[in-house]
Scaffold this motif. Structure first.
Motif, PDB file in Angstrom:
ATOM      1  N   PHE A 173     -12.464   0.678   7.652  1.00  0.00           N
ATOM      2  CA  PHE A 173     -13.075  -0.604   7.987  1.00  0.00           C
ATOM      3  C   PHE A 173     -12.010  -1.677   8.115  1.00  0.00           C
ATOM      4  O   PHE A 173     -11.087  -1.750   7.304  1.00  0.00           O
ATOM      5  CB  PHE A 173     -14.046  -1.048   6.876  1.00  0.00           C
ATOM      6  N   THR A 174     -12.152  -2.514   9.121  1.00  0.00           N
ATOM      7  CA  THR A 174     -11.389  -3.748   9.219  1.00  0.00           C
ATOM      8  C   THR A 174     -12.411  -4.869   9.106  1.00  0.00           C
ATOM      9  O   THR A 174     -13.457  -4.837   9.766  1.00  0.00           O
ATOM     10  CB  THR A 174     -10.639  -3.846  10.562  1.00  0.00           C
ATOM     11  N   VAL A 175     -12.114  -5.838   8.245  1.00  0.00           N
ATOM     12  CA  VAL A 175     -13.051  -6.916   7.961  1.00  0.00           C
ATOM     13  C   VAL A 175     -12.337  -8.265   8.029  1.00  0.00           C
ATOM     14  O   VAL A 175     -11.111  -8.327   7.993  1.00  0.00           O
ATOM     15  CB  VAL A 175     -13.694  -6.738   6.559  1.00  0.00           C
ATOM     16  N   THR A 176     -13.125  -9.317   8.106  1.00  0.00           N
ATOM     17  CA  THR A 176     -12.556 -10.655   7.977  1.00  0.00           C
ATOM     18  C   THR A 176     -11.997 -10.780   6.565  1.00  0.00           C
ATOM     19  O   THR A 176     -12.620 -10.312   5.606  1.00  0.00           O
ATOM     20  CB  THR A 176     -13.637 -11.715   8.238  1.00  0.00           C
ATOM     21  N   TYR A 207     -14.403  -0.506  13.028  1.00  0.00           N
ATOM     22  CA  TYR A 207     -14.668   0.693  12.241  1.00  0.00           C
ATOM     23  C   TYR A 207     -14.120   1.892  12.992  1.00  0.00           C
ATOM     24  O   TYR A 207     -14.398   2.069  14.178  1.00  0.00           O
ATOM     25  CB  TYR A 207     -16.173   0.874  12.000  1.00  0.00           C
ATOM     26  N   VAL A 208     -13.330   2.737  12.305  1.00  0.00           N
ATOM     27  CA  VAL A 208     -12.794   3.970  12.874  1.00  0.00           C
ATOM     28  C   VAL A 208     -13.521   5.138  12.198  1.00  0.00           C
ATOM     29  O   VAL A 208     -13.318   5.394  11.008  1.00  0.00           O
ATOM     30  CB  VAL A 208     -11.270   4.078  12.669  1.00  0.00           C
ATOM     31  N   GLY A 209     -14.350   5.813  12.955  1.00  0.00           N
ATOM     32  CA  GLY A 209     -15.206   6.848  12.401  1.00  0.00           C
ATOM     33  C   GLY A 209     -14.483   8.055  11.847  1.00  0.00           C
ATOM     34  O   GLY A 209     -14.870   8.606  10.818  1.00  0.00           O
ATOM     35  N   ALA A 269     -19.284   9.180  12.267  1.00  0.00           N
ATOM     36  CA  ALA A 269     -18.043   9.454  12.974  1.00  0.00           C
ATOM     37  C   ALA A 269     -17.854   8.614  14.238  1.00  0.00           C
ATOM     38  O   ALA A 269     -16.821   8.701  14.878  1.00  0.00           O
ATOM     39  CB  ALA A 269     -17.975  10.936  13.338  1.00  0.00           C
ATOM     40  N   THR A 270     -18.813   7.778  14.569  1.00  0.00           N
ATOM     41  CA  THR A 270     -18.733   6.996  15.800  1.00  0.00           C
ATOM     42  C   THR A 270     -17.921   5.728  15.590  1.00  0.00           C
ATOM     43  O   THR A 270     -18.258   4.902  14.734  1.00  0.00           O
ATOM     44  CB  THR A 270     -20.136   6.616  16.292  1.00  0.00           C
ATOM     45  N   ASN A 271     -16.854   5.568  16.379  1.00  0.00           N
ATOM     46  CA  ASN A 271     -16.069   4.334  16.304  1.00  0.00           C
ATOM     47  C   ASN A 271     -16.938   3.124  16.609  1.00  0.00           C
ATOM     48  O   ASN A 271     -17.858   3.199  17.427  1.00  0.00           O
ATOM     49  CB  ASN A 271     -14.906   4.368  17.297  1.00  0.00           C
TER      50      ASN A 271
END
Length: 101
Positions: free
Chosen positions: A83-86, A76-78, A49-51
């Protein structure tokens, strides 16, 4: 007697750093997002859960059209396991599996 360069792997310090990151912990997860894009998707299969917990780590897809493709995690939004990625070559499909390392 065997000489060893602990800072490099095949005379490549970057490869040694990647191997170390891999050994820090591999997590298997699954895409849970029918609206995934090539840069943002929601996952499940783990609890964190940790951003920003996974920022800077790598994702490698192990199933689906992206199998074998690897990218880095930029956000990353917990609360939502987003996920945001390249950018990858295409969006992952719902239920595709990947590893975080």
């Amino acid at each position: 007697r065997m000489d060893a360069d602990m800072g490099g792997l095949s005379a490549d310090a970057t490869a040694a750093d990647r191997l170390e990151a891999l050994m820090d912990g591999i997590i298997v997860a699954q895409v849970n997002d029918v609206g995934a894009t090539a840069t943002v998707f929601i996952a499940d299969g783990f609890v964190e859960a940790t951003n920003d917990h996974f920022n800077g780590r790598l994702i490698t897809f192990i199933t689906g059209a992206l199998a074998g493709q690897q990218t880095n995690i930029t956000d990353y939004v917990g609360a939502t396991q987003t996920f945001t990625v390249t950018a990858m070559t295409e969006a992952p499909a719902n239920n595709d599996y990947f590893v975080i390392h």
